[in-house]
Enzyme design. Structure first.
Site, short mmCIF file in Angstrom:
data_model
loop_
_atom_site.label_atom_id
_atom_site.label_comp_id
_atom_site.label_asym_id
_atom_site.label_seq_id
_atom_site.Cartn_x
_atom_site.Cartn_y
_atom_site.Cartn_z
N ARG A 127 -10.37 0.24 15.56
CA ARG A 127 -10.19 0.99 14.33
C ARG A 127 -11.17 0.37 13.35
O ARG A 127 -12.36 0.47 13.54
CB ARG A 127 -8.72 0.89 13.88
N TYR A 179 15.82 31.82 2.74
CA TYR A 179 14.63 32.47 3.29
C TYR A 179 14.78 32.68 4.79
O TYR A 179 15.23 31.78 5.51
CB TYR A 179 13.39 31.60 3.06
N LYS A 213 0.85 -1.20 0.00
CA LYS A 213 0.00 0.00 0.00
C LYS A 213 0.89 1.25 0.00
O LYS A 213 2.11 1.14 0.22
CB LYS A 213 -0.91 -0.03 1.24
N MET A 263 10.78 24.79 -1.21
CA MET A 263 9.85 23.87 -1.88
C MET A 263 10.60 22.89 -2.79
O MET A 263 10.31 21.71 -2.82
CB MET A 263 8.83 24.67 -2.67
C1 LIG Z 1 -0.24 -1.72 6.85
C2 LIG Z 1 -0.80 -2.95 7.39
C3 LIG Z 1 0.02 -4.07 7.64
C4 LIG Z 1 1.52 -4.03 7.53
O1 LIG Z 1 2.08 -3.44 8.69
P1 LIG Z 1 3.66 -3.35 8.89
O2 LIG Z 1 3.82 -2.92 10.30
O3 LIG Z 1 4.14 -2.33 7.93
O4 LIG Z 1 4.21 -4.69 8.60
C5 LIG Z 1 -0.60 -5.24 8.05
N1 LIG Z 1 -1.94 -5.30 8.23
C6 LIG Z 1 -2.75 -4.24 8.02
C7 LIG Z 1 -4.21 -4.38 8.25
C8 LIG Z 1 -2.21 -3.03 7.60
O5 LIG Z 1 -3.01 -1.98 7.40
#
Ligand SMILES: *Cc1c(COP(=O)(O)O)cnc(C)c1O
Length: 387
Positions: free
Chosen positions: A142, A280, A46, A328
């Site tokens: 969550r 800056y 992701k 930037m």
């Molecule tokens: C992002 C995520 C992971 C991976 O977590 P890491 O700590 O990066 O290994 C596993 N399970 C879920 C549901 C996640 O959202």
């Protein structure tokens, strides 16, 4: 010349990231060696593969993993567009408008009736039966269904003509502490859920709970699948996880290899007299005759503004401090003590040169955040080279 942000041909760039395929393979082999034989490995890609570049990481990881895991349906589609047919797990919320991006090998976390109904509708309209993993909330509060409502949700999924092929949960604080009592209590609750679901005639082949920290520390969280993100890219989830590993393995070390470097070139050299100020806000004053290297990288490229006056880069194998404000698209470094630096020379913003290393953890710490955030916010527009 570029395929989805990955460089396939050498041209001159003002900045780029290098993704080391050997490091990825080594980290994945490491996880293979520690998880159980009957446990499959999902590479969590992701957030543009934690900033490493989805199109750079997926082809390298593909032969070594059983699954890819992503947050959105469009990320799953991007993996299909790269030509990979692996099972994919979509872990985030998918809206009704996005269900058409799913296919019969793209599994999805379901934690409420709305998503179950949308998937039912997709099946009735297009014939695509998306395999469902019911996500249970065992205390993270969550995303996930309350254990009391678990059987009800499983029933709704089945009523929609869909299969519950997975049962999953996610830990709340496994990275944050040396004391894993809460994680164990989550695991206990999860085990009760598995029993309850099986007693009701549903026997999902995919049972999973582990992220990187759990996959490193808890063999009892392996079940049939682990979801490994940060550590497959070569990073410890936290110092606490690293320390927990060491306490559990007094003799064995574990070599995670960071796979990302970020490089740029010197765009200009400025010569300053003592007393002149820089950038800056005039926040830095030269105390001596100074040579500054102007770098064509700034906060819009993911180099945090917080590194102004605090960060360092490596050039000709030596450190040079970041001075003044990070702009930037421009940063300034003091190269007075590295007199051979010239326009066009390579500069390492993140990565290793011999014994010296600027780690994601160093930059994240200076910017007041963690490696996860620093890496995942690296923008897609910086070209990734697979090396
Ligand atoms: C992002 C995520 C992971 C991976 O977590 P890491 O700590 O990066 O290994 C596993 N399970 C879920 C549901 C996640 O959202």
């Amino acid at each position: 010349m570029y395929t989805m942000g990955v460089m396939t041909k050498d041209i001159l760039l003002s900045q780029w990231m290098e993704v080391r395929s050997s490091a990825l393979r080594s980290n994945l082999a490491l996880f293979r060696s520690i998880i159980g034989d009957s446990t499959q490995l999902a590479a969590v890609v992701k957030a543009n593969a934690y900033g490493h570049g989805l199109a750079a990481v997926v082809p390298v990881a593909a032969p070594h993993v059983d699954w890819f895991a992503v947050h959105t349906a469009s990320e799953a589609r991007a993996i299909r567009d790269l030509g990979f047919g692996h099972r994919i797990l979509v872990m985030g919320y998918v809206s009704a408008a996005d269900t058409y991006l799913l296919d019969a090998d793209t599994h999805i976390f379901v934690s409420n009736s709305e998503v179950a109904r949308n998937l039912g509708e997709l099946k009735r309209n297009s014939g695509v039966s998306v395999p469902v993993h019911v996500k249970v909330d065992t205390g993270t509060n969550r995303q996930g269904i309350n254990p009391d409502e678990l059987l009800g949700l499983c029933g709704e999924v089945v009523d929609q003509g869909l299969d519950v092929v997975g049962l999953a949960t996610h830990f709340a604080n496994i990275e944050d502490t040396l004391e894993h009592e809460f994680a164990r209590s989550q695991m206990e609750r999860f085990r009760e859920c598995i029993v309850r679901v099986r007693e009701n005639g549903i026997n999902p082949p995919w049972i999973h709970a582990a992220c990187s920290a759990a996959a490193l520390l808890f063999r009892e969280a392996d079940f049939t699948l682990v979801r490994v993100g940060i550590s497959m890219y070569g990073h410890w989830p936290s110092r606490e996880t690293q320390l927990s590993w060491r306490m559990g393995h007094p003799k064995g070390s574990l070599q995670l290899e960071p796979m990302l470097s970020w490089k740029t070139v010197v765009g200009q050299i400025q010569k300053l007299e003592a007393g002149e100020t820089v950038g800056y806000g005039r926040t830095w004053t030269a105390l001596r005759e100074t040579r500054l290297a102007v770098l064509p990288v700034g906060y819009s490229d993911g180099y945090p503004r917080a590194l102004g006056g605090r960060g360092r880069v490596l050039v000709h194998g030596r450190p040079a401090p970041v001075v003044g404000r990070v702009c930037m698209n421009i940063s300034l470094v003091d190269v007075t003590d590295v007199p051979e630096v010239e326009v066009g020379d390579e500069v390492i913003l993140l990565g290793r040169d011999g014994e010296l290393e600027i780690s994601a953890e160093e930059l994240a710490g200076l910017a007041g955040t963690i490696n996860y955030e620093f890496l995942s916010r690296l923008p897609p527009h910086v070209i990734r080279k697979v090396v």
